[in-house]
Design an enzyme around this catalytic site. Structure first.
Site, PDB file in Angstrom:
ATOM      1  N   HIS A  73       0.841  -1.211   0.000  1.00  0.00           N
ATOM      2  CA  HIS A  73       0.000   0.000   0.000  1.00  0.00           C
ATOM      3  C   HIS A  73       0.870   1.252   0.000  1.00  0.00           C
ATOM      4  O   HIS A  73       1.253   1.757   1.057  1.00  0.00           O
ATOM      5  CB  HIS A  73      -0.899  -0.037   1.241  1.00  0.00           C
ATOM      6  CG  HIS A  73      -1.925   1.051   1.292  1.00  0.00           C
ATOM      7  ND1 HIS A  73      -3.157   0.877   1.868  1.00  0.00           N
ATOM      8  CD2 HIS A  73      -1.915   2.330   0.858  1.00  0.00           C
ATOM      9  CE1 HIS A  73      -3.861   1.987   1.778  1.00  0.00           C
ATOM     10  NE2 HIS A  73      -3.121   2.896   1.170  1.00  0.00           N
TER      11      HIS A  73
ATOM     12  N   ASN B  68      -4.938   6.099  -6.913  1.00  0.00           N
ATOM     13  CA  ASN B  68      -5.567   7.437  -6.906  1.00  0.00           C
ATOM     14  C   ASN B  68      -4.626   8.478  -7.505  1.00  0.00           C
ATOM     15  O   ASN B  68      -4.314   9.493  -6.899  1.00  0.00           O
ATOM     16  CB  ASN B  68      -6.011   7.837  -5.486  1.00  0.00           C
ATOM     17  CG  ASN B  68      -4.864   7.886  -4.478  1.00  0.00           C
ATOM     18  OD1 ASN B  68      -3.791   7.348  -4.716  1.00  0.00           O
ATOM     19  ND2 ASN B  68      -5.098   8.529  -3.350  1.00  0.00           N
TER      20      ASN B  68
ATOM     21  N   ASP C 195      -8.692   3.191  -2.963  1.00  0.00           N
ATOM     22  CA  ASP C 195      -8.098   3.749  -1.735  1.00  0.00           C
ATOM     23  C   ASP C 195      -8.030   5.269  -1.794  1.00  0.00           C
ATOM     24  O   ASP C 195      -7.635   5.850  -2.797  1.00  0.00           O
ATOM     25  CB  ASP C 195      -6.685   3.219  -1.521  1.00  0.00           C
ATOM     26  CG  ASP C 195      -6.057   3.867  -0.294  1.00  0.00           C
ATOM     27  OD1 ASP C 195      -6.707   3.850   0.766  1.00  0.00           O
ATOM     28  OD2 ASP C 195      -4.952   4.420  -0.399  1.00  0.00           O
TER      29      ASP C 195
ATOM     30  N   HIS D 152      -5.528  -0.064   6.183  1.00  0.00           N
ATOM     31  CA  HIS D 152      -5.155   0.824   7.308  1.00  0.00           C
ATOM     32  C   HIS D 152      -6.208   0.902   8.417  1.00  0.00           C
ATOM     33  O   HIS D 152      -6.786   1.950   8.698  1.00  0.00           O
ATOM     34  CB  HIS D 152      -4.802   2.224   6.805  1.00  0.00           C
ATOM     35  CG  HIS D 152      -5.646   2.783   5.684  1.00  0.00           C
ATOM     36  ND1 HIS D 152      -7.019   2.768   5.671  1.00  0.00           N
ATOM     37  CD2 HIS D 152      -5.269   3.403   4.535  1.00  0.00           C
ATOM     38  CE1 HIS D 152      -7.447   3.337   4.571  1.00  0.00           C
ATOM     39  NE2 HIS D 152      -6.422   3.726   3.860  1.00  0.00           N
TER      40      HIS D 152
ATOM     41  N   ASP E 217       1.011   2.754   3.752  1.00  0.00           N
ATOM     42  CA  ASP E 217       0.197   3.884   3.277  1.00  0.00           C
ATOM     43  C   ASP E 217       1.087   5.110   3.055  1.00  0.00           C
ATOM     44  O   ASP E 217       0.703   6.241   3.381  1.00  0.00           O
ATOM     45  CB  ASP E 217      -0.967   4.211   4.216  1.00  0.00           C
ATOM     46  CG  ASP E 217      -1.982   5.150   3.545  1.00  0.00           C
ATOM     47  OD1 ASP E 217      -1.877   5.379   2.323  1.00  0.00           O
ATOM     48  OD2 ASP E 217      -2.871   5.657   4.247  1.00  0.00           O
TER      49      ASP E 217
HETATM   50  O1  DOR Z   1      -4.199   9.858   4.509  1.00  0.00           O
HETATM   51  C1  DOR Z   1      -4.332   9.300   3.434  1.00  0.00           C
HETATM   52  N1  DOR Z   1      -3.734   9.769   2.337  1.00  0.00           N
HETATM   53  N2  DOR Z   1      -5.117   8.216   3.367  1.00  0.00           N
HETATM   54  C2  DOR Z   1      -5.450   7.672   2.184  1.00  0.00           C
HETATM   55  O2  DOR Z   1      -6.132   6.689   2.178  1.00  0.00           O
HETATM   56  C3  DOR Z   1      -4.995   8.292   0.923  1.00  0.00           C
HETATM   57  C4  DOR Z   1      -3.745   9.013   1.137  1.00  0.00           C
HETATM   58  C5  DOR Z   1      -3.343   9.884  -0.021  1.00  0.00           C
HETATM   59  O3  DOR Z   1      -3.494   9.489  -1.171  1.00  0.00           O
HETATM   60  O4  DOR Z   1      -2.802  10.982   0.228  1.00  0.00           O
END
Ligand code: DOR
Length: 425
Positions: A62, A96, A153, A234, A307
């Site tokens: 992730h 994303n 996500d 997460h 993450d």
């Molecule tokens: O805090 C986060 N930032 N959680 C996520 O699930 C996405 C991520 C991001 O893409 O910045």
């Protein structure tokens, strides 16, 4: 050829723990034995690993490399460098980006560029077109093009009918669907624990724990019904951990990820570090942090994922509500695990390393995560006794870490991917 001498090897997949030499030839482990001597059969690099531990190259399921579209934060190359510095040899990228990874051409382009890097990079594709939650992607085509799994996500999949469709595809294709569990209808402001002292101090309502709990409850039930491989990303609440624990009894293909920040920090970090501790789902209470650690210790949670979410300094410098959520994690994850899981005795070194190697490899079907003769020569050599201080510059293009200035145990000395040294300290 590369000969590594005198390493103390932990291979959680086989249970091996002990002093060994390792010979690497043509990108694979060709011999693993207590004593291997050079046989003069070709050019040889020797690493004396006396005093160091060896483990399979770490795997992160992730990470956000922001490529294409947000390469001022990170790109495939800087992300790969950050990973190698953190001991990682395999990383699964989130989808994303801009454009998002919802079509074969975008995925194909990304994977072609990823192959130029010296560690192994994979990518998830989206669950829904444009991550808009209205229509599912062409799962079969994206799987055929090499998607490692499917995820939106960053945002939840709110429509249960679409999720049902995705879970059926996950069963058919034997690929995980991984889910960001935060019901946006319940969130006033994201990135901070709803109802907690930090939110109160900032005058915010925040993201309440129910936002996560309700979606996890719905989604593990659906995955039990479908028999689908599902990953709860997460995880941040004690109730969420308990729901996963119950659901895994009925469907062992349900997994959950714990991030280093959720097992290391609580919402208090927001008061100390401001937007550097703003993350989705938010850091919560000490009870939640302890439940996540307990979940890792008893096997409810069997994947540690970073993450890794890079953001530029000027973006994080905005007021709390406007600043983006997320923190970088690849360069600190291993040391945070040593500090907060292994050193206090919550997990053995073997349990900890399993969450970073063979467990994620098995779930995502990666030919990685084990040290065995014939296996790809992905390895990390680390000094468990040494320590280091988290400081700029990072190998990542971004430096949004709430751990800046902290001294952490465990120094990565070498990262070896496909038999090549890709990082050395
Ligand atoms: O805090 C986060 N930032 N959680 C996520 O699930 C996405 C991520 C991001 O893409 O910045």
């Amino acid at each position: 050829m590369l000969l590594i001498k005198n390493a103390f090897l932990y291979d959680p997949a086989s249970g091996t723990e002990g002093q060994t030499d390792l010979l690497i030839r043509d990108g694979r482990f060709s011999r693993i034995a207590p004593q291997i001597d050079p046989d003069g059969s070709g050019p040889l690099q020797i690493i004396d690993a006396a005093g160091l531990c060896a483990a399979p190259g770490l795997i992160d399921t992730h990470a956000h490399f922001r490529d294409p579209g947000f390469t001022h934060k990170e790109d495939i190359h800087t992300g790969a460098l950050a990973a190698a510095k953190g001991g990682y040899t395999s990383v699964i990228l989130m989808a994303n980006t801009k454009p998002v990874i919802d079509s074969v051409p975008v995925l194909t382009d990304l994977l072609a560029r990823a192959r130029q890097e010296r560690i192994h990079l994979y990518s998830c594709a989206n669950v829904t077109l444009g991550m808009q939650g209205r229509e599912t992607v062409d799962f079969d085509a994206l799987a055929a093009a090499g998607a490692a799994g499917f995820t939106d996500d960053g945002v939840p999949v709110m429509d249960a009918a679409l999720l049902e469709h995705a879970l059926q595809a996950a069963v058919r294709l034997d690929l995980p669907v991984s889910l960001h569990e935060e019901d946006k209808n319940l969130i006033a402001q994201n990135g901070i624990n709803g109802g907690g002292p930090a939110a109160q101090a900032l005058g915010l309502t925040g993201s309440p724990r129910e936002a996560e709990i309700t979606l996890i409850r719905r989604d593990v039930e659906m995955a039990v019904q479908a028999g689908a491989p599902l990953c709860i990303q997460h995880i941040s609440t004690a109730e969420g951990v308990d729901l996963v624990r119950q659901a895994r009894k009925q469907n062992p293909r349900i997994h959950a990820e714990a991030t280093p920040h959720h097992f290391s920090l609580t919402e208090d970090a927001v008061l100390r570090c401001g937007t550097l501790a703003k993350v989705n789902p938010p850091l919560r209470t000490e009870t939640d942090r302890r439940a996540i650690i307990e979940g890792l210790a008893n096997g409810t949670i069997d994947i540690i994922a970073t993450d890794h979410a890079p953001h530029a300094d000027n973006e994080k410098a905005q007021p709390f509500v406007q600043a983006p959520s997320g923190m970088i994690g690849l360069e600190t994850a291993f040391s945070l695990g040593l500090k907060n899981l292994v050193q206090p005795g919550h997990l053995t070194m073997r349990q900890f390393l399993a969450c970073l190697t063979c467990n994620p490899a098995d779930f995502y079907h990666l030919d990685a995560g084990r040290v065995a003769e014939g296996a790809p020569a992905d390895l990390v050599l680390f000094d468990p006794e040494a320590s280091w201080t988290v400081q700029k510059p990072f190998a990542s293009r971004s430096s949004n870490s709430p751990f800046l200035g902290e001294t952490l145990p465990g120094v990565i000395r070498y990262t070896i991917a496909g038999g090549e040294v890709v990082y050395e300290r």
